[in-house]
Design an enzyme around this catalytic site. Structure first.
Site, PDB file in Angstrom:
ATOM      1  N   GLY A 674       0.804  -1.217   0.000  1.00  0.00           N
ATOM      2  CA  GLY A 674       0.000   0.000   0.000  1.00  0.00           C
ATOM      3  C   GLY A 674       0.832   1.259   0.000  1.00  0.00           C
ATOM      4  N   SER A 676       1.431   5.213   1.134  1.00  0.00           N
ATOM      5  CA  SER A 676       1.158   6.015   2.320  1.00  0.00           C
ATOM      6  C   SER A 676       0.122   7.096   2.027  1.00  0.00           C
ATOM      7  CB  SER A 676       2.455   6.660   2.804  1.00  0.00           C
ATOM      8  OG  SER A 676       2.224   7.423   3.962  1.00  0.00           O
ATOM      9  N   GLY A 677      -0.767   7.324   3.000  1.00  0.00           N
ATOM     10  CA  GLY A 677      -1.760   8.370   2.887  1.00  0.00           C
ATOM     11  C   GLY A 677      -3.030   7.944   2.191  1.00  0.00           C
ATOM     12  N   LYS A 678      -3.019   6.796   1.524  1.00  0.00           N
ATOM     13  CA  LYS A 678      -4.200   6.351   0.794  1.00  0.00           C
ATOM     14  C   LYS A 678      -5.101   5.499   1.697  1.00  0.00           C
ATOM     15  CE  LYS A 678      -2.365   6.458  -3.899  1.00  0.00           C
ATOM     16  NZ  LYS A 678      -2.152   5.693  -5.153  1.00  0.00           N
ATOM     17  N   VAL A 679      -6.342   5.362   1.279  1.00  0.00           N
ATOM     18  CA  VAL A 679      -7.308   4.543   2.005  1.00  0.00           C
ATOM     19  C   VAL A 679      -7.691   3.362   1.125  1.00  0.00           C
ATOM     20  CG1 VAL A 679      -9.567   4.504   3.116  1.00  0.00           C
ATOM     21  CG2 VAL A 679      -8.164   6.561   3.247  1.00  0.00           C
ATOM     22  N   LYS A 694      -6.427   2.981   6.333  1.00  0.00           N
ATOM     23  CA  LYS A 694      -5.591   4.114   5.952  1.00  0.00           C
ATOM     24  C   LYS A 694      -4.176   3.871   6.459  1.00  0.00           C
ATOM     25  CE  LYS A 694      -5.316   9.154   6.466  1.00  0.00           C
ATOM     26  NZ  LYS A 694      -5.975  10.334   7.049  1.00  0.00           N
ATOM     27  N   ASP A 803     -11.172  20.849   8.780  1.00  0.00           N
ATOM     28  CA  ASP A 803     -11.088  20.518   7.348  1.00  0.00           C
ATOM     29  C   ASP A 803     -12.399  19.914   6.866  1.00  0.00           C
ATOM     30  OD1 ASP A 803      -9.896  20.431   4.876  1.00  0.00           O
ATOM     31  OD2 ASP A 803      -8.911  18.506   5.202  1.00  0.00           O
TER      32      ASP A 803
END
Length: 969
Positions: A674, A676-679, A694, A803
């Site tokens: 995977g 990094s930062g992705k779901v 995540k 955010d």
């Protein structure tokens, strides 16, 4: 009689022949002009692709003329002098031949989609006096040679995209009477040459927020004929010129929402002033007594400044004053008693000052008063007696004062009364049997009201009823359950006795129920568990007994308290959760199966010692110990073998926040492949269950930010529980990699449903073809509001998301909203506290103005972002709709302030007649949430109440007030 000579006769005939020739020539020229104008108009029709609204433009017969092509054409002496193509949805450039109509004095192309730069084709209209290009998409700079149209008397370029400087050449249009330049993208300067327009009567530069900070040129005060001066929210700074008060012709002065400082305007000769609005500036000093000489004044608004001193008595005697707004200043002293006696007062707003004494008794002397807003002062005495006969009254807000005495009896039944906020005073008396049918919001908390809750409550139409901390006694009448629109019911801290009502199924809209700190007894009604939207239930500190109904487990409660009662038995399994640890304290008879609930453990049926010998018990104990040792040894060798085969995963640490129904090994695959930062969507068992994972991988320094966001997310999501906040199931971590495991949301994020370009190629085909209808959008809005309301008002300490955007609202299979991505969230020490951050975070189009400029935040930045989401839901547009200088919030505000039809702003894909009222109300709520000043925005609790009462039957039109809390419909 003298006989004419042949010479004189010949002369007469020659004159007659010359007259005939001139007449024929004039007719021929006139016919030629008409033919030429007709040809130009038909060419224009063709250029516009023969739209239906010009279907009557057909070649005239011998009995008609093109001058009959009304209303688009205006003729003078049989020649075209006016061309009006208004609100025709034209999206073409201005035709270059438009001034082939040589006699044009008027061109009106407003309310269209014309684009491009200012058309220099107009320079060929040598007789042009009136030019209206407002509400189009013209851009670029206004030409520096615009004075090539010297005859212009009226020019309206408002609501376009013009940028740069306002050219000095405008100051050379000496015939100009009316100059309208509001709501553009000017990012340059304002020329002082405008002060040379000696014939100017109307000037508007409002809502040009990108202008370079500027002072009001002193020569503007030389505009001796000027009647209206509008420069709202246009970056105006400095002190007001003293000579501004000498503009004798001035009737309306609006400088709202700037950064003006120094003493307030001193009026000397401007005796014709009817409107003064200097609100939302930094003006200081006292209100001048000279304002009492402005006998034509109808509107005086000085709110949100730093004014001090007393309110001059002379102002209270103005004969035409209708609106008086001075809230949020430092005014002190006693209010003049004559307010309302000499003028038909409609609005009286003095909240947020240090005023003392009584409210003026004649406020509704003429039966015209609509709004009385006087909260947060030091006022004492009784409410004005004139309110008892005030049929015009709609809103009374006098909370947080020292008022006392009874309520004028007739006030409760004022036919238009819709809102009463009187909490935190010392008011007395009993509630009436009858109230106005329009009264939907009643807050009288922390007073000295007494007596029973009247049985006539069944005829009330309340949606919010907060009467906590008073002296009410007696039982809770069954009639109270007959209010189907009730959203909030708080009767805590009174002296109520008896049982809770048993039949409560009518409370279909109830969100909050608080009966705590009374003397109630008996069982908890099982019917509470069937209230569909109940999220807050507080029955603590009473004398309730019996078991907790299992039906309460059906509720999704963010605030739940049954402590300090006489309850017994096992709590419903759904509440055996750390989030409810303090919900059952001081109930000696309660127990739980889970020790984490801080209750005693429910014992199973004990074995009878008389039937079990000590030898038998010893055998059972020995066998159990041996079995445990065997199982422990077996587990040790199995785990050792597993980790030996998976040496690379030996450092993983699992922290579970929910009961897990999957193995960690299913999740660890993400660590190997995977990004990094992705779901990622990960199947975890054979039954088809899916979780969202995540990954944060911190091998690189560039990803330290992701590490911080990871820690923030874990800290926040592990501590809060709410149906509209995404559920964090567990955290799996080791030195260089961390995995967050969430519940999976089948319908992805809201932005992928609203905005086509945000839809990934692998999204289900249904998203590509099915439009999210309005009922689902309203459901999503309410769900997200519930989640934010919980974060802001129920979390201790409160949480600011920072955010909020449509991509951070996830949707489950039933389109229930779940707020996600807490990486930027900030926990506040207390409600409303400002926290300074080192850098601005968030997404363009959603960032509140004060956050972008100061990095100081509180809950109101989330309210702003949420308001943008409401605008997305109602319009279908994106948050950054426009160019780098504009946003959806700015566009919506301009649309609303210019009184354009609201339905024109709504999403065409879902604009069905049966939903228009709801959509318009939510659109306007989005505008109020995105007010420039944080204090002018509602709280999320207010927003949620407004949304819950949003329906086509009961939602009245919203009105724009500057008062920070005057946002409730």
């Amino acid at each position: 009689m003298t006989k004419p000579t042949p010479t004189s006769s010949l002369h007469t005939h020659l004159c007659f022949l010359l007259f005939l020739l001139l007449l024929l020539s004039s007719h021929a020229n006139s016919q030629s002009v008409q033919d030429q104008e007709q040809a130009v108009l038909l060419k224009l029709k063709s250029y516009l692709q023969s739209p239906p609204f010009l279907s009557h433009w057909i070649p005239p017969t011998s009995n008609t003329s093109h001058c009959s092509w009304q209303p688009e054409i205006t003729c003078t002496n049989n020649s075209v002098t006016g061309l009006s193509l208004v609100n025709a949805n034209i999206a073409l450039p201005v035709p270059p031949f438009i001034c082939d109509l040589k006699n044009l004095t008027l061109i009106d192309l407003s309310h269209n989609n014309f684009a491009g730069e200012f058309p220099k084709a107009f320079y060929n209209c040598s007789k042009l006096q009136y030019l209206n290009l407002s509400q189009n998409s013209f851009g670029g700079k206004i030409p520096k040679d615009i004075d090539s149209l010297p005859g212009l008397q009226y020019i309206d370029l408002s609501v376009n995209d013009f940028s740069g400087d306002i050219p000095a050449a405008i100051g050379r249009l000496q015939e100009l009477r009316n100059l309208q330049l509001s709501i553009n993208n000017f990012n340059g300067s304002v020329p002082p040459e405008i002060g040379n327009l000696s014939n100017l009567k109307h000037l508007s530069l409002s809502y040009n927020t990108e202008l370079v900070p500027w002072n009001l040129p002193s020569n503007f005060t030389q505009l001796k004929k000027l009647k209206t001066l509008y420069i709202s929210e246009s970056n105006l700074m400095g002190e007001l010129p003293g000579t501004l008060g000498k503009m004798a012709a001035l009737e309306e002065l609006d400088l709202l929402g700037n950064s003006l400082s120094g003493d307030i305007l001193q009026v000397v000769e401007a005796s014709n002033l009817q409107v003064i609005d200097l609100s939302e500036n930094h003006l200081t000093g006292p209100i001048p007594d000279d304002y009492g000489k402005l006998t034509n004044l109808t509107w005086l608004a000085l709110s949100y400044n730093v004014l001090s001193g007393e309110v001059p008595a002379s102002i209270s005697r103005l004969p035409n004053l209708k609106q008086f707004s001075v809230f949020s200043n430092n005014l002190s002293g006693i209010l003049p008693p004559d307010f309302g006696r000499y003028s038909e007062l409609e609005g009286f707003e003095v909240s947020g000052n240090r005023l003392t004494g009584k409210l003026p008794d004649h406020l509704c002397y003429w039966d015209k008063l609509s709004t009385l807003v006087a909260y947060e002062n030091n006022l004492t005495g009784e409410l004005p007696s004139s309110l008892g006969n005030c049929t015009s009254l709609t809103e009374v807000r006098v909370h947080d004062n020292g008022l006392s005495g009874n309520i004028p009896s007739g006030m409760w039944t004022a036919p238009k009364l819709s809102l009463v906020l009187m909490s935190n005073n010392s008011l007395t008396g009993e509630l009436p049997e009858k109230m106005s049918r329009n009264l939907t919001w009643l807050e009288i908390r922390e007073n000295r009201f007494s007596g029973n809750i009247p049985t006539g409550v069944s005829s009330w139409n309340l949606e919010v009823f907060d009467a906590g901390n008073n002296l009410f006694n007696g039982t809770i009448p069954q009639e109270l359950t007959a209010l189907p629109s009730l959203i909030t019911l708080s009767l805590d801290q009174n002296q109520l006795t008896g049982f809770l009502p048993s039949e409560i199924i009518s409370w279909k809209s109830l969100d909050t129920l608080n009966f705590s700190r009374n003397k109630l007894s008996g069982p908890i009604p099982a019917g509470l568990g069937f209230l569909p939207v109940l999220t807050a239930l507080d029955l603590s500190e009473n004398q309730l007994s019996g078991q907790i109904p299992a039906q309460l487990g059906h509720l999704t409660l963010s605030n739940f308290n049954l402590s300090s009662n006489h309850l017994s038995g096992k709590i419903p399994i759904e509440f055996e959760n750390p989030a409810y640890d303090v919900s059952f304290l001081d109930n000696q008879g309660l127990c739980a199966t889970n020790p984490s609930a801080k209750l005693s453990i429910c014992n199973s049926q004990p074995l009878k010692s008389s039937k079990i010998s000590s030898t038998y018990r010893a055998l059972i104990l020995t066998f159990g110990i041996l079995l445990s040792l065997w199982a422990l040894s077996l587990s040790f060798f199995m785990v050792k073998a597993y980790w030996k085969r998976n040496r690379s995963d030996s450092d993983w640490k699992l922290t579970a926040f929910q009961r897990l129904n999957f193995r960690v090994s299913k999740i660890l695959r993400i660590d190997r492949n995977g990004d990094s930062g992705k779901v990622y969507c990960v199947p975890v068992n054979r039954t088809g269950d899916v979780v969202a994972v995540k990954k944060i991988w911190k091998d690189k320094k560039l990803e330290e930010k992701l590490e911080k966001e990871f820690l923030a997310e874990v800290k926040i999501l592990s501590s809060i529980r709410h149906a509209n906040i995404v559920k964090l199931m567990c955290c799996i971590s080791k030195d260089n990699s961390k995995l967050l495991v969430y519940e999976y949301s089948e319908n992805r994020s809201l932005d992928q449903w609203l905005h086509k370009r945000n839809r990934p190629s692998n999204l289900t085909s249904s998203v590509h073809h099915v439009v999210l209808d309005w009922p689902k959008r309203l459901q999503i809005a309410v769900g997200a509001a519930r989640g934010l309301c919980y974060m802001h008002h129920d979390c201790v300490p409160p949480v600011v998301h920072r955010d909020m955007k449509s991509s951070n609202i996830l949707l489950d299979s039933d389109f229930n909203a779940k707020i996600a991505d807490f990486g930027l969230a900030k926990i506040l020490v207390k409600h409303g506290e400002l926290v300074t951050l080192s850098a601005v975070a968030g997404s363009f189009g959603y960032i509140a103005p004060e956050y972008a400029h100061t990095t100081r935040v509180n809950e109101k930045i989330d309210v702003y972002s949420y308001g943008v989401i409401l605008l997305e839901l109602t319009t279908g547009r994106e948050a950054n709709d426009g160019d780098e200088h504009t946003s959806l919030a700015e566009w919506a505000r301009h649309h609303f302030q210019e009184n354009y039809p609201l339905v024109d702003a709504l999403d065409q894909d879902i604009k069905e007649p049966c939903y228009l009222d709801e959509m318009c109300s939510v659109f306007k709520l989005g505008i109020y949430c995105t007010e420039t000043l944080p204090s002018a925005r509602p709280s999320m609790k207010e927003v949620l109440h407004i949304l819950l009462r949003c329906s086509t039957k009961v939602t009245p039109p919203l009105r724009r007030f500057r008062d920070a809390s005057n946002l409730i419909p």
